[in-house]
Scaffold this motif. Structure first.
Motif, PDB file in Angstrom:
ATOM      1  N   SER A 371     -58.706  63.204  38.983  1.00  0.00           N
ATOM      2  CA  SER A 371     -57.257  63.314  39.040  1.00  0.00           C
ATOM      3  C   SER A 371     -56.838  64.659  39.621  1.00  0.00           C
ATOM      4  CB  SER A 371     -56.633  63.154  37.640  1.00  0.00           C
ATOM      5  OG  SER A 371     -57.167  64.116  36.753  1.00  0.00           O
ATOM      6  N   ILE A 372     -55.682  64.660  40.234  1.00  0.00           N
ATOM      7  CA  ILE A 372     -55.023  65.896  40.632  1.00  0.00           C
ATOM      8  C   ILE A 372     -53.643  65.848  39.993  1.00  0.00           C
ATOM      9  CG2 ILE A 372     -54.274  67.369  42.520  1.00  0.00           C
ATOM     10  CD1 ILE A 372     -56.177  65.936  44.361  1.00  0.00           C
ATOM     11  N   VAL A 373     -53.414  66.699  39.018  1.00  0.00           N
ATOM     12  CA  VAL A 373     -52.158  66.673  38.277  1.00  0.00           C
ATOM     13  C   VAL A 373     -51.227  67.758  38.825  1.00  0.00           C
ATOM     14  CG1 VAL A 373     -51.081  66.718  35.995  1.00  0.00           C
ATOM     15  CG2 VAL A 373     -53.363  65.754  36.270  1.00  0.00           C
ATOM     16  N   ARG A 374     -51.413  68.978  38.369  1.00  0.00           N
ATOM     17  CA  ARG A 374     -50.635  70.085  38.926  1.00  0.00           C
ATOM     18  C   ARG A 374     -51.251  70.620  40.213  1.00  0.00           C
ATOM     19  NH1 ARG A 374     -50.716  70.977  33.408  1.00  0.00           N
ATOM     20  NH2 ARG A 374     -48.690  71.257  32.381  1.00  0.00           N
ATOM     21  N   GLY A 375     -52.560  70.433  40.352  1.00  0.00           N
ATOM     22  CA  GLY A 375     -53.266  70.963  41.500  1.00  0.00           C
ATOM     23  C   GLY A 375     -53.913  72.309  41.235  1.00  0.00           C
ATOM     24  N   THR A 376     -53.653  72.893  40.075  1.00  0.00           N
ATOM     25  CA  THR A 376     -54.222  74.207  39.753  1.00  0.00           C
ATOM     26  C   THR A 376     -55.737  74.160  39.745  1.00  0.00           C
ATOM     27  OG1 THR A 376     -52.313  74.495  38.303  1.00  0.00           O
ATOM     28  CG2 THR A 376     -54.088  76.112  38.113  1.00  0.00           C
ATOM     29  N   THR A 377     -56.279  73.214  38.991  1.00  0.00           N
ATOM     30  CA  THR A 377     -57.731  73.073  38.911  1.00  0.00           C
ATOM     31  C   THR A 377     -58.312  72.734  40.283  1.00  0.00           C
ATOM     32  OG1 THR A 377     -57.520  72.276  36.637  1.00  0.00           O
ATOM     33  CG2 THR A 377     -59.587  71.817  37.764  1.00  0.00           C
ATOM     34  N   SER A 378     -57.670  71.831  40.990  1.00  0.00           N
ATOM     35  CA  SER A 378     -58.177  71.395  42.289  1.00  0.00           C
ATOM     36  C   SER A 378     -58.243  72.553  43.284  1.00  0.00           C
ATOM     37  CB  SER A 378     -57.277  70.291  42.849  1.00  0.00           C
ATOM     38  OG  SER A 378     -57.160  69.234  41.929  1.00  0.00           O
ATOM     39  N   LYS A 379     -57.218  73.369  43.315  1.00  0.00           N
ATOM     40  CA  LYS A 379     -57.179  74.499  44.243  1.00  0.00           C
ATOM     41  C   LYS A 379     -58.313  75.472  43.966  1.00  0.00           C
ATOM     42  CE  LYS A 379     -53.859  77.731  46.259  1.00  0.00           C
ATOM     43  NZ  LYS A 379     -52.435  78.171  46.234  1.00  0.00           N
ATOM     44  N   GLU A 380     -58.552  75.757  42.700  1.00  0.00           N
ATOM     45  CA  GLU A 380     -59.635  76.664  42.332  1.00  0.00           C
ATOM     46  C   GLU A 380     -60.995  76.074  42.679  1.00  0.00           C
ATOM     47  OE1 GLU A 380     -59.613  79.814  41.075  1.00  0.00           O
ATOM     48  OE2 GLU A 380     -57.462  79.790  41.453  1.00  0.00           O
ATOM     49  N   ILE A 381     -61.144  74.773  42.479  1.00  0.00           N
ATOM     50  CA  ILE A 381     -62.426  74.117  42.755  1.00  0.00           C
ATOM     51  C   ILE A 381     -62.740  74.146  44.251  1.00  0.00           C
ATOM     52  CG2 ILE A 381     -63.540  71.840  42.808  1.00  0.00           C
ATOM     53  CD1 ILE A 381     -62.278  71.361  40.032  1.00  0.00           C
ATOM     54  N   GLU A 434     -51.773  72.156  50.195  1.00  0.00           N
ATOM     55  CA  GLU A 434     -51.413  72.945  49.018  1.00  0.00           C
ATOM     56  C   GLU A 434     -52.648  73.411  48.247  1.00  0.00           C
ATOM     57  OE1 GLU A 434     -48.815  74.811  46.317  1.00  0.00           O
ATOM     58  OE2 GLU A 434     -48.422  73.918  48.288  1.00  0.00           O
ATOM     59  N   ILE A 435     -53.657  72.556  48.141  1.00  0.00           N
ATOM     60  CA  ILE A 435     -54.845  72.935  47.367  1.00  0.00           C
ATOM     61  C   ILE A 435     -55.931  73.552  48.233  1.00  0.00           C
ATOM     62  CG2 ILE A 435     -54.405  71.155  45.640  1.00  0.00           C
ATOM     63  CD1 ILE A 435     -56.661  69.516  46.847  1.00  0.00           C
ATOM     64  N   GLY A 436     -55.706  73.627  49.542  1.00  0.00           N
ATOM     65  CA  GLY A 436     -56.673  74.279  50.422  1.00  0.00           C
ATOM     66  C   GLY A 436     -57.808  73.391  50.875  1.00  0.00           C
ATOM     67  N   ALA A 437     -57.678  72.087  50.687  1.00  0.00           N
ATOM     68  CA  ALA A 437     -58.711  71.149  51.128  1.00  0.00           C
ATOM     69  C   ALA A 437     -58.406  70.685  52.543  1.00  0.00           C
ATOM     70  CB  ALA A 437     -58.776  69.955  50.187  1.00  0.00           C
ATOM     71  N   ASP A 438     -59.407  70.165  53.220  1.00  0.00           N
ATOM     72  CA  ASP A 438     -59.220  69.665  54.573  1.00  0.00           C
ATOM     73  C   ASP A 438     -58.739  68.222  54.584  1.00  0.00           C
ATOM     74  OD1 ASP A 438     -60.364  72.007  56.144  1.00  0.00           O
ATOM     75  OD2 ASP A 438     -61.981  71.543  54.756  1.00  0.00           O
ATOM     76  N   MET A 439     -58.958  67.539  53.474  1.00  0.00           N
ATOM     77  CA  MET A 439     -58.511  66.159  53.387  1.00  0.00           C
ATOM     78  C   MET A 439     -58.447  65.745  51.923  1.00  0.00           C
ATOM     79  SD  MET A 439     -60.250  62.747  55.069  1.00  0.00           S
ATOM     80  CE  MET A 439     -60.231  63.477  56.706  1.00  0.00           C
ATOM     81  N   VAL A 440     -57.461  64.973  51.575  1.00  0.00           N
ATOM     82  CA  VAL A 440     -57.362  64.381  50.245  1.00  0.00           C
ATOM     83  C   VAL A 440     -57.264  62.867  50.421  1.00  0.00           C
ATOM     84  CG1 VAL A 440     -55.908  64.078  48.212  1.00  0.00           C
ATOM     85  CG2 VAL A 440     -56.315  66.360  49.110  1.00  0.00           C
ATOM     86  N   ILE A 441     -58.088  62.152  49.694  1.00  0.00           N
ATOM     87  CA  ILE A 441     -58.087  60.686  49.756  1.00  0.00           C
ATOM     88  C   ILE A 441     -57.805  60.152  48.361  1.00  0.00           C
ATOM     89  CG2 ILE A 441     -59.390  58.622  50.352  1.00  0.00           C
ATOM     90  CD1 ILE A 441     -61.147  60.395  52.124  1.00  0.00           C
ATOM     91  N   TYR A 442     -56.724  59.423  48.227  1.00  0.00           N
ATOM     92  CA  TYR A 442     -56.338  58.876  46.936  1.00  0.00           C
ATOM     93  C   TYR A 442     -56.754  57.417  46.804  1.00  0.00           C
ATOM     94  CZ  TYR A 442     -53.432  62.777  45.379  1.00  0.00           C
ATOM     95  OH  TYR A 442     -52.991  63.991  44.942  1.00  0.00           O
TER      96      TYR A 442
END
Length: 554
Positions: A371-381, A434-442
């Motif tokens: 999951s990506i909720v706020r994106g805080t964890t995702s950005k750090e990861i 926003e999270i600094g990834a090159d691609m997000v796939i939902y």
């Protein structure tokens, strides 16, 4: 989201506290804010121990030895309503009528109306902001109106039917009536999970209620059944009685249980959490192929532990790409998305996870999370992966197991306000930026539903309100959502952190290692307790410690 337990042993001389303690540890993932146990001994006397913290921190051997009795109720708490105050640790207790102990998982959406009802009509004092206390007092008031010196199963069913008539929301509840037995019931939509099982013993048959089947499995219980929506189960020393109090209507269990909250070794409403997550991995792989096509230059699939491991494994299998454990988890840091404040969440991601450069250096990495909720964890990861040497900026796919989270959850999961959800007014490309990834796939919502429905076709729909904004109970207005946002947003939580208020006094918060006063017919007697309090329906125990508590809502 909370974890609830209730246990009744056939051997009246046995102690239920140790099994409740072990069971709560198996449910620790459902609540890390507080834990509590109340047991019932001879002559209906109740014993309790509860407090803030993890199960292992709240209880020690002396506490468990002092929790006398062969039946009891346990709870692990993660607050969605009320605060993190010590006084809101469960189970709750009222001495009238009959001595009732109560534990609850979920959230009521008409709490304000219920509080007014209890105040102006029933004249019952509500001591906290917890909707669990509201449920308990509605139940107690319904039993009070029966006006009998002793009650039977029929009276209890009548009281629970009254709860269904008044209380709107998602809830799974367990209760214990002193000297009578234990009770389990579930909201009319089956949003929150609860099951029960039996175990043969030399003295007869033991019974247990639990949020998840894993506790029953580990404790040797069998013949495990889910409580149906609108169904109540009453268990006494001599018998088990169950009744469908409401006609089964729109059965909509919360899909987030299968995606994230439940343990993979649990079975909820006939659906294996593990198998549903494998199926999610299959569909995730399809989405990767659909979006990347011939340009799928991925060297390795790496999950974010722990919940996404199963889906990531199946994704890698279908894509024929190596699966590796690249993030090592510190198991002593709690779930970060429920922590208060962005700063704390960011700091705890780094404390919780460490990226192994061996698995990232020079590789194009597909990171799988649930999951990506706020994106805080995702950005750090994502940044941790880059810092560990992932090949280039164009190499990352950050893969989420869910469709966009666009709406708050109102049935027992503390999703943030809409504006704090990273997918609010953003598409996949903007989320990736926003999270600094090159691609997000939902994941497609339809695929997510299919992944669960495949294993129990009788369930026609799920509560997917965080994705589609459709709240199955109805009654959710913009005013209510605005109220939730005012309570749940980080600014409000930060403000409460700075508010110091005296700990509340109540019949249900007698648990900390302080001085207590027992009031009875013989006057006032001062005594010391080590975190455990003994009381019965003829006693009132009040905490006199004048400590100060930071009010905090996670």
């Amino acid at each position: 989201m909370c974890g609830i337990l209730a246990l009744l042993l056939a051997d009246s001389t046995a102690s239920a506290s140790y099994e409740l303690f072990e069971g709560l540890q198996l449910l620790q993932h459902r609540g890390q804010d507080a834990a509590g146990i109340v047991t019932c001994g001879q002559k209906g006397r109740l014993y309790q121990c509860k407090g803030n913290g993890m199960v292992r921190d709240v209880f020690n051997r002396e506490h468990l030895e002092n929790l006398v009795g062969s039946l009891g109720v346990g709870h692990v708490r993660y607050p969605t309503a009320g605060s993190s105050s010590h006084s809101e640790a469960q189970p709750f207790y009222v001495n009238s009528p009959y001595g009732i102990v109560f534990a609850h998982n979920g959230n009521l959406i008409n709490a304000v109306e219920l509080k007014n009802l209890l105040d102006f009509r029933a004249h019952r004092h509500i001591n906290t902001d917890s909707d669990s206390e509201l449920l308990l007092n509605i139940f107690a008031d319904n039993l009070q109106m029966i006006n009998k010196p002793r009650i039977n199963e029929e009276d209890i069913f009548t009281a629970i039917r009254g709860i269904y008539e008044k209380c709107i929301g998602g809830y799974a509840c367990v209760a214990m009536i002193a000297g009578f037995g234990i009770i389990g019931f579930r909201d009319s939509h089956g949003i929150r999970p609860i099951c029960y099982g039996t175990r043969k013993s030399p003295a007869g048959v033991d019974y247990m209620f639990s949020s998840e089947s894993v506790v029953l499995d580990a404790s040797g219980f069998s013949d495990i059944k889910d409580i149906n929506p609108g169904e109540a189960v009453i268990i006494t020393k001599t018998d088990m009685t169950k009744r469908q109090l409401l006609q089964e209507g729109n059965f909509t269990p919360c899909i987030f249980e299968y995606v994230y909250f439940a343990r993979p070794d649990s079975v909820i409403d006939g659906i294996s959490v593990y198998r549903s997550r494998l199926e999610m991995g299959e569909h995730l792989a399809d989405q990767v192929i659909k979006k990347c096509g011939d340009n799928m230059d991925i060297d390795v699939v790496i999950p974010v532990p722990d919940t996404s491991r199963v889906a990531a494994l199946q994704t890698s299998y279908k894509l024929k790409i190596s699966y590796r454990e690249g993030f090592i988890k510190n198991r002593y840091v709690g779930r970060t998305f429920i922590m208060p404040g962005q700063k704390m969440r960011r700091e705890n991601v780094r404390r919780k996870l460490n990226a192994m450069a061996l698995e990232f250096a020079g590789k194009n990495v597909l990171i799988v999370d649930d999951s990506i909720v706020r994106g805080t964890t995702s950005k750090e990861i994502v940044q941790m992966a880059r810092d560990a040497g992932a090949k280039k900026a164009g190499s990352h796919c950050f893969l989420s197991g869910n469709k966009f989270y666009r709406f708050p959850n109102v049935y027992g999961i503390d999703m943030p306000s809409r504006r704090e959800l990273i997918a609010f007014n953003r598409d996949e490309d903007l989320v990736a930026k926003e999270i600094g990834a090159d691609m997000v796939i939902y994941q497609n919502l339809e695929d997510l539903i299919t992944s669960c429905q495949k294993f129990n076709p009788k369930i026609k729909s799920f509560d997917c309100s965080v994705f589609d904004g459709h709240y199955v109970t109805g009654g959710i207005t913009n005013e209510y959502l605005s109220h939730l946002e005012n309570v749940r947003n980080d600014l409000a939580k930060s403000s409460r952190e700075n508010l110091h208020s005296p700990e509340t006094i109540g019949l249900h918060n007698n648990f900390r290692p302080h001085n207590f006063e027992k009031i009875n017919g013989n006057g006032v007697e001062r005594f010391e307790e080590l975190g455990c309090v003994k009381f019965d329906s003829s006693e009132v125990v009040m905490e006199l410690a004048g400590s100060v508590m930071i009010m905090l809502l996670l």
